[in-house]
Write a protein that holds these residues in place. Structure first.
Motif, short mmCIF file in Angstrom:
data_model
loop_
_atom_site.label_atom_id
_atom_site.label_comp_id
_atom_site.label_asym_id
_atom_site.label_seq_id
_atom_site.Cartn_x
_atom_site.Cartn_y
_atom_site.Cartn_z
N ALA A 16 22.27 -38.81 -18.59
CA ALA A 16 23.20 -38.85 -17.45
C ALA A 16 23.79 -37.47 -17.14
O ALA A 16 24.47 -37.32 -16.12
N LEU A 17 23.53 -36.49 -17.98
CA LEU A 17 24.11 -35.15 -17.81
C LEU A 17 23.13 -34.23 -17.09
O LEU A 17 21.92 -34.42 -17.15
N PRO A 18 23.66 -33.20 -16.44
CA PRO A 18 22.78 -32.22 -15.79
C PRO A 18 21.93 -31.48 -16.82
O PRO A 18 22.31 -31.36 -17.99
N ALA A 19 20.78 -30.99 -16.38
CA ALA A 19 19.91 -30.22 -17.26
C ALA A 19 20.66 -29.02 -17.83
O ALA A 19 21.49 -28.40 -17.16
N GLY A 20 20.39 -28.72 -19.08
CA GLY A 20 21.00 -27.57 -19.72
C GLY A 20 22.29 -27.86 -20.47
O GLY A 20 22.77 -27.00 -21.19
N VAL A 21 22.85 -29.05 -20.30
CA VAL A 21 24.07 -29.40 -21.03
C VAL A 21 23.67 -29.72 -22.46
O VAL A 21 22.74 -30.47 -22.71
N ARG A 22 24.38 -29.14 -23.42
CA ARG A 22 24.08 -29.34 -24.83
C ARG A 22 25.17 -30.19 -25.47
O ARG A 22 26.36 -29.93 -25.27
N LEU A 23 24.78 -31.19 -26.21
CA LEU A 23 25.72 -32.06 -26.92
C LEU A 23 25.82 -31.61 -28.38
O LEU A 23 24.83 -31.22 -28.98
N PHE A 24 27.01 -31.69 -28.92
CA PHE A 24 27.24 -31.36 -30.32
C PHE A 24 27.78 -32.60 -31.00
O PHE A 24 28.73 -33.22 -30.54
N ASP A 25 27.17 -32.96 -32.13
CA ASP A 25 27.57 -34.14 -32.89
C ASP A 25 28.42 -33.70 -34.07
O ASP A 25 27.98 -32.90 -34.90
N SER A 26 29.64 -34.18 -34.15
CA SER A 26 30.55 -33.78 -35.23
C SER A 26 30.37 -34.61 -36.49
O SER A 26 31.03 -34.33 -37.50
N ALA A 27 29.48 -35.60 -36.50
CA ALA A 27 29.34 -36.48 -37.66
C ALA A 27 29.03 -35.74 -38.96
O ALA A 27 29.64 -36.04 -39.99
N PRO A 28 28.11 -34.76 -38.97
CA PRO A 28 27.85 -34.06 -40.24
C PRO A 28 29.09 -33.34 -40.78
O PRO A 28 29.35 -33.36 -41.98
N ALA A 29 29.88 -32.74 -39.90
CA ALA A 29 31.09 -32.05 -40.34
C ALA A 29 32.12 -33.05 -40.86
O ALA A 29 32.80 -32.80 -41.87
N VAL A 30 32.24 -34.18 -40.21
CA VAL A 30 33.19 -35.21 -40.65
C VAL A 30 32.77 -35.76 -42.00
O VAL A 30 33.59 -35.95 -42.91
N ALA A 31 31.47 -35.99 -42.17
CA ALA A 31 30.97 -36.51 -43.45
C ALA A 31 31.22 -35.51 -44.57
O ALA A 31 31.65 -35.89 -45.67
N ALA A 32 30.97 -34.22 -44.30
CA ALA A 32 31.20 -33.19 -45.32
C ALA A 32 32.68 -33.11 -45.70
O ALA A 32 33.02 -32.98 -46.89
N GLN A 33 33.57 -33.21 -44.73
CA GLN A 33 35.00 -33.18 -45.02
C GLN A 33 35.42 -34.41 -45.81
O GLN A 33 36.26 -34.32 -46.71
N THR A 34 34.82 -35.54 -45.50
CA THR A 34 35.12 -36.77 -46.24
C THR A 34 34.76 -36.59 -47.72
O THR A 34 35.55 -36.94 -48.60
N VAL A 35 33.59 -36.03 -47.98
CA VAL A 35 33.18 -35.78 -49.37
C VAL A 35 34.15 -34.81 -50.05
O VAL A 35 34.57 -35.03 -51.18
N ARG A 36 34.53 -33.75 -49.34
CA ARG A 36 35.49 -32.79 -49.93
C ARG A 36 36.80 -33.47 -50.28
O ARG A 36 37.39 -33.21 -51.35
N ARG A 37 37.29 -34.33 -49.40
CA ARG A 37 38.57 -35.01 -49.66
C ARG A 37 38.45 -35.98 -50.83
O ARG A 37 39.37 -36.09 -51.65
N ILE A 38 37.34 -36.68 -50.92
CA ILE A 38 37.12 -37.61 -52.04
C ILE A 38 37.08 -36.83 -53.34
O ILE A 38 37.72 -37.22 -54.34
#
Length: 78
Positions: A16-38
């Motif tokens: 649904a986005l125009p060509a050239g728009v890049r999406l960034f997924d924060s899930a890997p960063a959130v997962a890494a922070q979760t592990v650090r907090r645990i």
């Protein structure tokens, strides 16, 4: 992508986005922070896990509609 469930519909969002728009997924960063907090709590961050499906607070089965998402197959116990 700012919400945990957005990656499930990333392809539809991107379409649904125009060509050239890049999406960034924060899930890997959130997962890494979760592990650090645990680990900061001196608790194990690895081990055997399980998935429990609750529907309105009651044990249930993963809804069939969820099966359209590839990750759902990993959650279904065969």
């Amino acid at each position: 992508l700012g919400c945990t469930h957005y990656p499930l519909v990333e392809n539809q969002i991107a379409a649904a986005l125009p060509a050239g728009v890049r999406l960034f997924d924060s899930a890997p960063a959130v997962a890494a922070q979760t592990v650090r907090r645990i680990e900061a709590l001196c608790r194990p961050s690895v081990g055997d896990g399980s998935v429990q499906v609750l529907l309105s607070g009651r044990p249930g089965e993963l809804p069939e509609a969820a099966a359209v998402f590839g990750v759902a197959q990993e959650l279904v116990v065969q």
